[in-house]
Design an enzyme around this catalytic site. Structure first.
Site, PDB file in Angstrom:
ATOM      1  CD  GLU A  43      -4.380   1.634  -9.015  1.00 35.15           C
ATOM      2  OE1 GLU A  43      -3.547   2.444  -9.477  1.00 35.15           O
ATOM      3  OE2 GLU A  43      -5.539   1.537  -9.441  1.00 35.15           O
ATOM      4  CB  THR A  44      -3.493   1.046  -1.831  1.00 28.54           C
ATOM      5  OG1 THR A  44      -4.204   2.215  -2.249  1.00 28.54           O
ATOM      6  CG2 THR A  44      -2.485   1.396  -0.755  1.00 28.54           C
TER       7      THR A  44
END
Length: 122
Positions: A43-44
């Site tokens: 997700e980062t």
């Protein structure tokens, strides 16, 4: 990012590379890379990629959905997330993120949807 030791290696318009160590910060109790740490890395990378496509003075980016399949376990070393956009829309983006080890073996694959929301001034 800092808490899990993540580091951006490369940020291009259609490809993001982010590394993360497999160590005490990112292992589950049995000593293997934690699936949640892999999801956080995915997700980062997707969020960093999405931010590179918008005007952050006008909009915010929020992860709204992530699907991760963990393929292979890992006890130590470094993993690298390779994120590429699948869809770049005005209100959402979808990114595919492959996490690989030092030998380019697939550890995890994720699909992350990010929402693009106008800033409201609040």
């Amino acid at each position: 990012m800092e808490a899990l030791g993540m580091e951006v290696l490369s940020l291009k318009e259609d490809a993001v590379l982010v590394t993360m160590p497999v160590d005490g910060r990112t292992r589950q109790p049995a000593g293997f890379l934690h699936g949640g740490a892999s999801a956080a890395l995915a997700e980062t990378a997707a969020s960093i990629g999405a931010v590179s496509h918008v005007d952050v003075d006008k909009v915010n980016i929020f992860g709204t959905e992530i699907n991760s399949s963990h393929i292979k376990s890992k006890r130590d070393g470094v993993v690298t997330a390779k994120a590429i956009p699948i869809h770049k829309g005005k209100t959402s983006m979808v990114w595919e993120v492959k996490i690989v080890d030092e030998q380019e073996q697939l550890i995890s694959i994720s699909r992350c949807t990010v929402r693009i929301m106008p800033k409201t001034g609040k």
